[in-house]
Design an enzyme around this catalytic site. Structure first.
Site, mmCIF file in Angstrom:
data_model
loop_
_atom_site.group_PDB
_atom_site.id
_atom_site.type_symbol
_atom_site.label_atom_id
_atom_site.label_comp_id
_atom_site.label_asym_id
_atom_site.label_seq_id
_atom_site.Cartn_x
_atom_site.Cartn_y
_atom_site.Cartn_z
ATOM 1 N N SER A 160 52.109 38.774 34.767
ATOM 2 C CA SER A 160 52.245 40.094 34.841
ATOM 3 C C SER A 160 53.015 40.477 36.188
ATOM 4 C CB SER A 160 50.917 40.918 34.886
ATOM 5 O OG SER A 160 50.275 40.519 33.618
ATOM 6 N N ASP B 143 40.260 32.711 35.953
ATOM 7 C CA ASP B 143 40.615 31.245 36.047
ATOM 8 C C ASP B 143 40.593 30.885 37.610
ATOM 9 O OD1 ASP B 143 40.368 30.940 33.440
ATOM 10 O OD2 ASP B 143 42.464 30.887 33.155
ATOM 11 N N GLU C 33 38.426 23.457 29.716
ATOM 12 C CA GLU C 33 39.436 23.608 28.405
ATOM 13 C C GLU C 33 40.530 22.976 28.600
ATOM 14 O OE1 GLU C 33 39.946 27.313 27.009
ATOM 15 O OE2 GLU C 33 40.799 28.159 28.775
ATOM 16 N N GLY D 170 16.639 44.800 55.511
ATOM 17 C CA GLY D 170 17.673 44.335 56.450
ATOM 18 C C GLY D 170 17.232 44.311 57.765
#
EC number: 2.7.1.11
Length: 790
Positions: free
Chosen positions: A126, A171, A269, A580
């Site tokens: 893209s 990914d 994969e 906190g």
């Protein structure tokens, strides 16, 4: 608070106006969780600076088709997008945009609306397409002019096209950034599944083979293997050597012999062997069944990894990137190359888009040519570091093969429990054993130490620890100062040669006390290292602590549910108190990730006028289509303006406009199972710390004993901007406000204006840190002893 430093060198974005400019936002290619947060940030920042902002629906296809696909965005139109996965404005793969005719149509559609700034969120395909479009832009305008489809004025006023990219891809296969939008959320999905599978696998003594996404990049497989302590991992960048089948089966059977009831094997994969042959989950299953007879199951995670709500990390990353992308567009000139906004360490940086794309393509080329080490190097420091940590932890040798160091190293947890501590202990124990040391576990912090609750801990004792929340060793807040005699005695009895302390502010104070007592106790003249682990993230010398990410996710999940509970009710404001101590990190960053309207913290004093202004702001907001508000308050932000006080004030002032509810999150913020980030961060820094301890032990071993009393032998290992740095605790003392238990300077305060802008407040935003285009570095300096990349 003190006046900001470097006033003269600071550059504020108020003088970057978007008046008369039009910006379009599109998401393209595969979807990724967090894309909506990036769209929201870009739209709101664009509107904030006075630009017109457009959505382009359905990616490049929408740009080519034009019409209703290009729609002007409003402030309200991006409301409630933060917690939604995928991309609300749609994404599509577009063949037409790859043709010259398609790009000509797209150019005409943009010129008609005066759009000359594009914010593209997608993968490398893209972004490459966007860059080509920009390079052809003037030629496309000439063609449109010749065909009479635009006039001369249109061609002149739209003569330059500026492009900024953000990488959305689960990914994490884009060079130049440590993390792409969506990666952390995908890891959340994977780890949720692995944690669920582990319980069923243990019940039946099963082996599970899991396939995760990553056709060309093994990042998800590698990090999830690190985060869950998998027995074996297969990734495209590290094909196993010939004979791997026998090695793997031998390792699995050894684990069973060690009474380990389950085995987890993770496969990317795109995994291949050294002959480029795919390694499939079914092949592995058949192999295990045939050679070992183990009950084996295959699980293919598929598109589950791309789904679900984005993690806190992805929301913050995408929000920071979206704002940075708009700033980059405002600063762009005809000579600036198209850039991509990326994350390096803890910093948002701008890199030339095509340099990153070229490097990403070089990775594939190196893999095609079987230069796998080169491919790993090109992937970047983050990937390299994950791989070396995995190799270190999976390399279990027989006792006879281990180096024999004769050093004893003790590990303990100090302070409140934090998710990720157990993963850090596991990594420390296993790396220590690999380095040849005897590892000792101390129960219940320094209280257990002076009572002698110290025992040797072996490789198998820490199996399955990464996914456990809290502290399995036990932890107490007791400081060592009052018990130094007994602690020195225990050091002598067990012959402890080095200490690794994992904990929060108490751990920092403890290490300082031990360091200062060295003059009186020779036993304390040993290497000492501290790893910051606290949900409050209030330790000096580090930008992030183990446990803070898990806590943020717990806060954000709760805020999402609370906001959702108001969807059926009109006009409601929620006041939420976070933990906190005096540190406002959880409230501020949680507020940014949850889309809060206001956040009250100790570090930024506020008075009744500020509270009134916030109520007024919410009253105005309720007149729009967004009819719910979220206000976060850090527990110690102000002793008089308590959560009850703020709740009552808002309830009173909001009468007739909105009603209020309050919620104190309490100990649920310590989180359950650690997040993938905390597991991975804890594992990596613990491994690094033990390697440092090994080096320091060797350097300080003289005359048959260890003697270390210099400043640089009592260190805190922290993440500073882009690197992991070992810093002497004696130096960090001056950077600390001990009364309020916080560092004097805190990097995340820079995120507060960003949160205010996205909630529609006028504010000053310092952009002096950004704005410089950096080049993608290929050759890296060798790691020094004190610093290394993350």
């Amino acid at each position: 608070m003190a006046a900001p430093k470097r006033q003269d060198t600071r550059k504020f974005f108020e003088n970057l106006s978007g008046e008369g400019k039009s910006i379009a936002v599109l998401t393209s290619g595969g979807d990724a969780q967090g894309m909506n947060a990036a769209v929201r940030a870009a739209v709101r920042m664009g509107i904030y600076v006075g630009a017109k902002v457009y959505f382009i629906h359905e990616g490049y296809q929408g740009m080519v088709d034009g019409g209703d696909n290009i729609e002007e965005a409003t402030w309200e139109s991006v409301s409630s997008m933060l917690q939604v996965g995928g991309t609300v404005i749609g994404s599509a793969r577009c063949k037409e945009f790859r043709t010259h005719e398609g790009r000509l149509k797209a150019a005409r559609n943009l010129v008609q609306r005066g759009i000359t700034n594009l914010c593209v969120i997608g993968g490398d395909g893209s972004l490459t397409g966007a860059n080509l479009f920009r390079e052809e832009w003037s030629g496309l305008l000439d063609e449109l002019l010749q065909q009479g489809l635009i006039d001369e004025e249109g061609a002149r006023s739209n003569s330059e096209l500026h492009i900024v990219g953000m990488v959305g891809s689960i990914d994490n296969d884009f060079c130049g950034t440590d993390m792409t939008i969506g990666t952390d959320s995908a890891l959340h999905r994977i780890i949720e599944v692995v944690d669920a599978i582990m319980t069923t696998a243990q019940s039946h003594q099963r082996t599970f083979v899991l396939e995760v996404m990553g056709r060309h990049c093994g990042y998800l497989a590698l990090v999830s293997a690190l985060a869950c302590g998998a027995d074996w991992v297969f990734i495209p960048e590290m094909p196993p050597e010939d004979g791997w089948e026998d090695n793997m089966c031998q390792k699995l059977s050894e684990n069973r012999a060690d009474k380990k009831r389950l085995n987890i094997i993770i496969v990317a994969e795109g995994a291949i062997d050294s002959h480029n042959k795919p390694i499939t989950p079914d092949y592995i299953k058949d192999l295990v069944v045939r050679c070992l007879g183990f009950d084996t199951r295959v699980t293919i995670l598929g598109h589950v990894q791309r789904g679900g709500t984005p993690s806190a990390f992805d929301r913050i990353l995408a929000s920071r990137m979206g704002v940075e992308a708009v700033l980059a567009l405002l600063e762009a000139s005809a000579t600036t190359p198209a850039c991509v906004v990326s994350l390096v360490g803890n910093q948002a940086v701008r890199l030339p888009l095509m340099e990153c794309v070229q490097m990403t393509q070089e990775v594939q080329k190196a893999m095609d040519e079987k230069k796998f080490e080169e491919a790993v190097r090109l992937r970047g420091r983050s990937f390299e570091n994950n791989l070396s940590t995995y190799r270190l932890l999976s390399n279990r040798k027989a006792d006879s093969e281990l180096p024999h160091s004769s050093f004893n190293v003790a590990v303990l947890n100090v302070g409140a429990p934090a998710a990720g501590m157990n993963g850090a202990v596991r990594a420390a124990v296993r790396v220590g054993i690999t380095e040849g040391h005897k590892m000792f576990a101390v129960s219940d912090g320094f209280e257990g130490f002076y009572k002698g609750q110290i025992k040797e801990i072996k490789w198998g004792d820490v199996g399955g620890w990464t996914g456990q929340g809290g502290s399995l060793l036990g932890t107490k807040r007791t400081l060592p100062g009052k018990h130094l005699d007994k602690i020195a005695e225990q050091m002598r009895i067990h012959n402890i040669n080095a200490l690794l302390v994992i904990g929060g502010f108490e751990a920092f104070e403890s290490l300082l006390q031990l360091y200062e007592a060295r003059a009186d106790y020779q036993e304390l003249c040993v290497p000492m290292c501290m790893l910051p682990a606290t949900i409050s993230n209030n330790v000096p010398g580090t930008d992030l602590s183990i446990g803070a990410d898990t806590s943020l996710n717990a806060i954000v999940e709760t805020c999402d549910r609370i906001k959702q509970s108001a969807s059926g009710t009109k006009r409601r404001v929620f006041i939420i108190e976070t933990m906190g101590g005096y540190c406002g990190y959880l409230a501020t960053v949680g507020g940014l990730a949850a889309g809060a309207d206001a956040v009250y913290i100790y570090e930024e004093p506020f008075d009744i006028r500020d509270l009134q202004a916030n109520v007024q702001h919410l009253t105005e907001k309720m007149k729009t289509s967004i009819q719910r508000g979220l206000v976060l308050r850090n527990e110690n932000s102000n002793e008089n303006f308590t959560t009850d006080f703020i709740y009552q004030l808002y309830s009173e002032e909001g009468q007739g406009v909105f009603d209020c509810r309050k919620n104190i999150l309490g100990h649920m913020q310590q989180g359950g199972a650690p997040s993938p980030f905390d597991r991975n961060f804890g594992t990596k820094i613990a491994a690094k710390a033990v390697q440092w301890i090994t080096r320091t032990l060797k350097d300080s071993f003289k005359g048959g004993r260890v003697f270390a009393n210099s400043d640089d032998t009592a260190c805190l290992l922290g993440m500073r901007r882009r690197a992991l740095v070992f810093q002497p605790v004696s130096q960090l003392r001056d950077e600390t406000d001990f009364v309020h238990r916080i560092p004097k300077e805190q990097w995340w305060l820079k995120l507060r204006p960003l949160m205010k802008i996205l909630a529609k407040y006028k504010t000053s935003y310092d952009v002096s840190d950004s704005g410089q285009l950096e080049h993608v570095t290929r050759v890296r300096p060798k790691d020094s002893k004190t610093s290394s990349a993350i």
